[in-house]
Design an enzyme around this catalytic site. Structure first.
Site, short mmCIF file in Angstrom:
data_model
loop_
_atom_site.label_atom_id
_atom_site.label_comp_id
_atom_site.label_asym_id
_atom_site.label_seq_id
_atom_site.Cartn_x
_atom_site.Cartn_y
_atom_site.Cartn_z
N HIS A 13 72.18 18.92 31.13
CA HIS A 13 71.38 18.35 32.21
C HIS A 13 72.23 17.36 33.00
O HIS A 13 73.34 17.02 32.60
CB HIS A 13 70.09 17.68 31.70
CG HIS A 13 70.27 16.33 31.06
ND1 HIS A 13 69.25 15.42 30.91
CD2 HIS A 13 71.37 15.74 30.51
CE1 HIS A 13 69.69 14.35 30.31
NE2 HIS A 13 70.96 14.50 30.05
N CYS B 274 75.82 9.81 33.55
CA CYS B 274 74.78 10.82 33.27
C CYS B 274 74.41 11.62 34.52
O CYS B 274 73.65 12.59 34.44
CB CYS B 274 73.53 10.18 32.69
SG CYS B 274 73.82 9.52 31.05
N HIS C 223 76.28 17.33 31.65
CA HIS C 223 76.75 17.15 30.27
C HIS C 223 75.69 17.72 29.34
O HIS C 223 74.59 18.03 29.77
CB HIS C 223 77.01 15.66 29.98
CG HIS C 223 75.77 14.83 30.10
ND1 HIS C 223 75.28 14.41 31.33
CD2 HIS C 223 74.90 14.38 29.18
CE1 HIS C 223 74.17 13.72 31.14
NE2 HIS C 223 73.91 13.70 29.84
N HIS D 49 73.52 18.02 25.40
CA HIS D 49 72.98 17.36 24.21
C HIS D 49 72.46 18.43 23.25
O HIS D 49 72.08 19.51 23.68
CB HIS D 49 71.78 16.47 24.55
CG HIS D 49 72.09 15.34 25.48
ND1 HIS D 49 72.76 14.21 25.08
CD2 HIS D 49 71.81 15.17 26.80
CE1 HIS D 49 72.88 13.38 26.11
NE2 HIS D 49 72.31 13.94 27.17
N HIS E 177 69.97 26.53 25.36
CA HIS E 177 71.13 27.10 26.06
C HIS E 177 70.87 27.31 27.55
O HIS E 177 71.23 28.35 28.12
CB HIS E 177 71.60 28.40 25.37
CG HIS E 177 72.30 28.13 24.07
ND1 HIS E 177 71.62 27.78 22.93
CD2 HIS E 177 73.61 28.14 23.75
CE1 HIS E 177 72.49 27.58 21.95
NE2 HIS E 177 73.70 27.78 22.42
N GLU F 208 67.73 12.36 22.08
CA GLU F 208 68.78 12.91 22.94
C GLU F 208 70.16 12.72 22.31
O GLU F 208 71.03 13.58 22.44
CB GLU F 208 68.73 12.23 24.32
CG GLU F 208 69.55 12.93 25.37
CD GLU F 208 69.34 12.33 26.76
OE1 GLU F 208 68.52 12.87 27.52
OE2 GLU F 208 69.98 11.32 27.08
#
Ligand code: ZN
Length: 144
Positions: free
Chosen positions: A26, A36, A40, A42, A77, A129
């Protein structure tokens, strides 16, 4: 992975919890997000709490598989920002932050639960997260 989750107080007879691990990317489309704002990834750890007083005709409060399909199958994914039905980069209430992810999971699950005759309720959605950051979403008492 064993996690301890915050407990929700309630008076329902049954409570069910479903864990899901979701690998997803995201970015937060706002300058205040700092790094952010770059794409990137998670491994989100999600825990969904559903409660109710009655079971369905198969003896379930809600089918664990259905909860997984509603959330994991959709998000795993993927780039969260791509889900225009869940997120919107023009509306901060719909940026794919952990807070919004948790609330949108709640809304999606509760919309499904509302179609069931025995009316289970989603009481809490926990979204971790990172190893050091998590969010809990709970509907306000009047919304249950
Ligand atoms: Zn992030």
């Amino acid at each position: 992975m064993h996690q301890l989750y915050p407990q929700v107080m309630h008076n329902y007879r049954y409570e069910l919890n479903k864990d899901m691990h979701i690998a997803a990317a995201h970015f937060i489309p706002h300058e205040a997000a700092g790094s952010c704002a770059n794409v990137h990834g998670h491994t989100y750890i999600v825990n969904v709490t559903v409660a109710g007083d009655e079971l369905d005709e198969s003896g379930f409060l809600v089918n664990f598989q259905t909860l997984k399909q509603l959330v994991h199958r959709k998000l795993d994914h993927t780039l969260l920002n791509d889900h225009a039905d869940w997120f919107d980069s023009r509306d901060p209430n719909r940026f794919p932050t952990s807070e919004v992810v948790a609330r949108t999971i709640y809304e999606t699950i509760q919309r499904y639960l509302d179609t069931l005759p025995h009316k289970p309720k989603c009481l809490q959605v926990f979204v971790r997260e990172t190893p050091t950051s998590y969010v809990v979403y709970r509907p306000k008492a009047g919304e249950r």
